[in-house]
Enzyme design. Structure first.
Site, PDB file in Angstrom:
ATOM      1  N   ARG A 187      -3.759  21.588 -13.792  1.00 41.46           N
ATOM      2  CA  ARG A 187      -2.766  20.616 -14.232  1.00 41.46           C
ATOM      3  C   ARG A 187      -3.048  20.064 -15.623  1.00 41.46           C
ATOM      4  NH1 ARG A 187       0.230  15.967 -10.642  1.00 41.46           N
ATOM      5  NH2 ARG A 187       1.309  15.000 -12.383  1.00 41.46           N
ATOM      6  N   LYS A 228       2.780  11.376 -11.032  1.00 42.88           N
ATOM      7  CA  LYS A 228       1.879  10.493 -11.785  1.00 42.88           C
ATOM      8  C   LYS A 228       2.625   9.225 -12.150  1.00 42.88           C
ATOM      9  CE  LYS A 228      -1.473  13.304 -14.334  1.00 42.88           C
ATOM     10  NZ  LYS A 228      -1.923  13.533 -15.737  1.00 42.88           N
ATOM     11  N   HIS A 245      -1.550  15.850 -25.861  1.00 41.11           N
ATOM     12  CA  HIS A 245      -1.589  14.474 -25.368  1.00 41.11           C
ATOM     13  C   HIS A 245      -2.838  13.701 -25.762  1.00 41.11           C
ATOM     14  CE1 HIS A 245       2.005  15.544 -23.235  1.00 41.11           C
ATOM     15  NE2 HIS A 245       2.062  14.385 -22.602  1.00 41.11           N
ATOM     16  N   LYS A 276       6.901  22.608 -14.808  1.00 39.92           N
ATOM     17  CA  LYS A 276       6.034  21.492 -14.419  1.00 39.92           C
ATOM     18  C   LYS A 276       5.756  21.524 -12.918  1.00 39.92           C
ATOM     19  CE  LYS A 276       4.498  17.007 -14.763  1.00 39.92           C
ATOM     20  NZ  LYS A 276       4.622  15.727 -15.443  1.00 39.92           N
ATOM     21  N   HIS A 291      -1.664  10.480 -27.329  1.00 39.40           N
ATOM     22  CA  HIS A 291      -1.870   9.157 -26.730  1.00 39.40           C
ATOM     23  C   HIS A 291      -2.578   8.216 -27.704  1.00 39.40           C
ATOM     24  CE1 HIS A 291      -1.444  10.327 -22.200  1.00 39.40           C
ATOM     25  NE2 HIS A 291      -0.282  10.175 -22.812  1.00 39.40           N
ATOM     26  N   HIS A 345       7.019   8.561 -27.277  1.00 35.08           N
ATOM     27  CA  HIS A 345       6.026   9.425 -26.645  1.00 35.08           C
ATOM     28  C   HIS A 345       6.137  10.871 -27.140  1.00 35.08           C
ATOM     29  CE1 HIS A 345       3.274  11.038 -23.705  1.00 35.08           C
ATOM     30  NE2 HIS A 345       4.200  11.848 -23.239  1.00 35.08           N
ATOM     31  N   ASN A 373      -1.334  18.592 -20.510  1.00 39.36           N
ATOM     32  CA  ASN A 373      -1.733  17.607 -21.508  1.00 39.36           C
ATOM     33  C   ASN A 373      -1.772  18.160 -22.928  1.00 39.36           C
ATOM     34  OD1 ASN A 373      -2.030  15.457 -19.705  1.00 39.36           O
ATOM     35  ND2 ASN A 373      -4.050  16.202 -19.083  1.00 39.36           N
ATOM     36  N   ARG A 377       0.810  -1.232   0.000  1.00 34.25           N
ATOM     37  CA  ARG A 377       0.000   0.000   0.000  1.00 34.25           C
ATOM     38  C   ARG A 377       0.841   1.278   0.000  1.00 34.25           C
ATOM     39  NH1 ARG A 377      -2.873  -3.243   3.680  1.00 34.25           N
ATOM     40  NH2 ARG A 377      -4.700  -4.163   2.724  1.00 34.25           N
ATOM     41  N   GLU A 380      -4.680  16.975 -10.382  1.00 32.41           N
ATOM     42  CA  GLU A 380      -5.325  17.299 -11.646  1.00 32.41           C
ATOM     43  C   GLU A 380      -6.806  17.609 -11.484  1.00 32.41           C
ATOM     44  OE1 GLU A 380      -3.778  15.004 -14.829  1.00 32.41           O
ATOM     45  OE2 GLU A 380      -5.102  15.882 -16.300  1.00 32.41           O
ATOM     46  N   GLU A 405       8.710  17.387 -24.852  1.00 35.36           N
ATOM     47  CA  GLU A 405       8.099  17.781 -23.580  1.00 35.36           C
ATOM     48  C   GLU A 405       8.712  19.093 -23.087  1.00 35.36           C
ATOM     49  OE1 GLU A 405       5.454  16.675 -22.114  1.00 35.36           O
ATOM     50  OE2 GLU A 405       5.231  14.523 -22.445  1.00 35.36           O
TER      51      GLU A 405
END
Lengths: 366, 366
Positions: free
Chosen positions: A242, A144, A249, A228, A253, A266, A246, A123, A238, A186
């Site tokens: 935030r 993330k 993206h 960032k 993606h 990417h 993206n 956990r 987010e 990026e």
């Protein structure tokens, strides 16, 4: 060495950027309170291990830490639940406990995978990032972490902040040219979303960056991380702001998914996506930035169009699964000027489809 | 209907306990702010679905919610990464988004599995618990969610609080007798760790509880949940105090693992573990509570010894992987009196082994 702090209250952490840092991993881990009584795990990949695993392991062991290592295959395919389970098996067999740490030594794939292991092993245990790519300047900030589901990217994950990021720019010298450009996508994105000056700096220093000039690289990484970190500090999970990270993206993606997470890197996919966002801004009558955006991306040797054999239908279908689909509406990050974007909800799907078709036409023309 | 609040700052949530609650799932979900624009997923199992799935689905749909359902096989084997991935596939195919919710309709297994799906789908979405077992009064409070790794139980998971727990005691009437006793093991445990009066109440009302008398059951569940909520409020992420909830669990988890997560129900295994903890208290010279503890457990028709065919070596080996092994030392929750326990670090492994051997001898004698 430059030090940057990501401000997240009790989850704040430092990012160190500089040359020759990996050989101090042990000392710096001790300084940030990692336990010498527990065992720790380095997760890395087949490309990075031969260059840097021994250096990191030796540094940790000389500082009195007990460490095991798990080496995964290189590439996006390692961000799977299968590989995740294998790393978990190593963590259990190596007797990691609640005070143990996972060190991610590699690029974004290793960081995301190892980070999700750290987030969910017992956990949640301590996480340290040792990025070895330019792209990782993005993924190592913000917490993330995720693995992919066969139906969509980054679908399974968590928010789990590292306790420290050690960014040794010397590791970047072994990167292949495509990986360098992918990472710079990026970097320039961080300029495009909220720092006009930095976006132009990236354009002006494109050849220095492509040549991995240490001074330009250190400045670029520091500024990219700082932008960032500023966004993430304001919106860790987010909830709103935030989302501007993206930019490019949503289309990006989908392009990655259709390419089977291997054909496009990417950064290449999001460069195509950023060109698409500029087109969308134009077709929605919001801004006329397409040519300027494309020039910046091309200067960094990035693709800005879709190859003719990529199916527009498949790209559109893949987009349906994107997390940025909120309550049935399509959310897009749309550039307003260089260095400024807006979050636009309720973008018509037809307008997006027209952009994807135009991206492909540009590919055929170019 | 009784209402209990778990106090966790911005993550606080209500537990409603009473009869006939499931048919109000829709109205109560609306009240707690669940979105009607997004799709939601009910996760349940093959034993529970025929009895209650339609009722819950109808209630949600009449209230204007769009819901899909995923039915997993009954039993601990569904707490695997494979089943977890299958539920994720359904979540993606059903187009759940960031504002979606996962409803866990079932016992501890369904709650843990569905909870980890909710914790990690798109890095975390809303979670609602609809417990249908007595055991779930324990697992539905506190936000611990997890799946098992073949090498150890609950190794992969998160802390993820529900937004609401709807505890319909009418669902308990269909429980088999062994499941009833298994659930009562956690109930009496809550008395044993911090409420002497409640522990004796469980003993005195053992036959009412076993007969599922609604009034006794409602009181027992409310008190059990309240004790757990109190501990969790003080220590959400198990930094210290929360460990007392693990009374009987170190040996218990090992017994479950050696039994292949099927031979012993969770409550049966921890009953054996609690008998073992009382033995350990005796052998460490701390307290003489073995006979009293065993009497309480037996009154609830729970096992208090190990069958002769269970390997002591395997139990000891399984314990090595337990999360309660911290930095190489063995941590045990040791009873001091009925209603009071201590966290004892550095318990000698030899003393634990002697207890496991004696648990088996008691089985041979009894």
């Amino acid at each position: 060495m430059r030090t940057l702090k990501v401000e997240l209250g009790e989850r704040s952490y430092p990012i160190y950027i500089g040359r020759n840092l990996l050989q101090h991993t042990g000392a710096m881990s001790a300084e940030c309170g990692i336990s010498r009584k527990s065992r720790h795990l380095i997760v890395t990949d087949e490309s990075v291990a031969p260059h840097y695993l021994k250096k990191v392991k030796d540094s940790l062991e000389s500082a009195g830490f007990q460490v095991a290592a798990h080496i995964v295959p290189s590439g996006e395919s390692s961000k799977s639940l299968n590989v995740y389970e294998e790393v978990m098996t190593t963590a259990i067999s190596s007797k990691l406990d609640r005070n143990s740490s996972v060190f991610a030594l590699g690029g974004g794939v290793v960081g995301d995978l190892a980070g999700f292991v750290a987030a969910s092993y017992m956990r949640g245990i301590t996480f340290v990032q040792l990025p070895t790519t330019i792209l990782a300047h993005d993924s190592s900030v913000g917490g993330k972490v995720a693995v992919n589901h066969p139906l969509a990217k980054n679908m399974i994950g968590a928010f789990h902040q590292p306790v420290m990021v050690l960014y040794d720019v010397d590791t970047l010298t072994t990167l292949p040219a495509r990986e360098v450009s992918s990472g710079l996508a990026e970097m320039v994105k961080h300029g495009l979303i909220m720092d006009r000056e930095f976006a132009y700096w990236c354009l002006e220093h494109a050849s220095d960056l492509l040549a991995l000039d240490p001074e330009s690289l250190t400045y670029g990484l520091e500024r990219g991380c700082a932008i960032k970190a500023e966004v993430v500090s304001q919106d860790e999970r987010e909830g709103g702001l935030r989302a501007i990270l993206n930019l490019g993206h949503t289309i990006g993606h989908a392009v990655e998914a259709v390419g089977g997470y291997g054909r496009f890197l990417h950064g290449e996919a999001i460069a195509i996506g950023m060109a698409g966002s500029a087109m969308l801004a134009e077709s929605l009558g919001r801004a006329d930035l397409y040519h300027e955006t494309v020039a910046m991306l091309k200067a960094l040797h990035l693709p800005v169009s879709l190859p003719s054999d990529v199916s527009v239908d498949q790209v559109m279908e893949a987009m349906q699964h994107d997390k940025k689909f909120s309550e049935g509406q399509m959310v897009f990050i749309i550039p307003e000027q260089i260095g400024k974007v807006s979050i636009v909800k309720d973008v018509p799907v037809a307008a997006v489809r027209a952009v994807v078709e135009r991206l492909q036409k540009e590919g055929e023309n170019g």
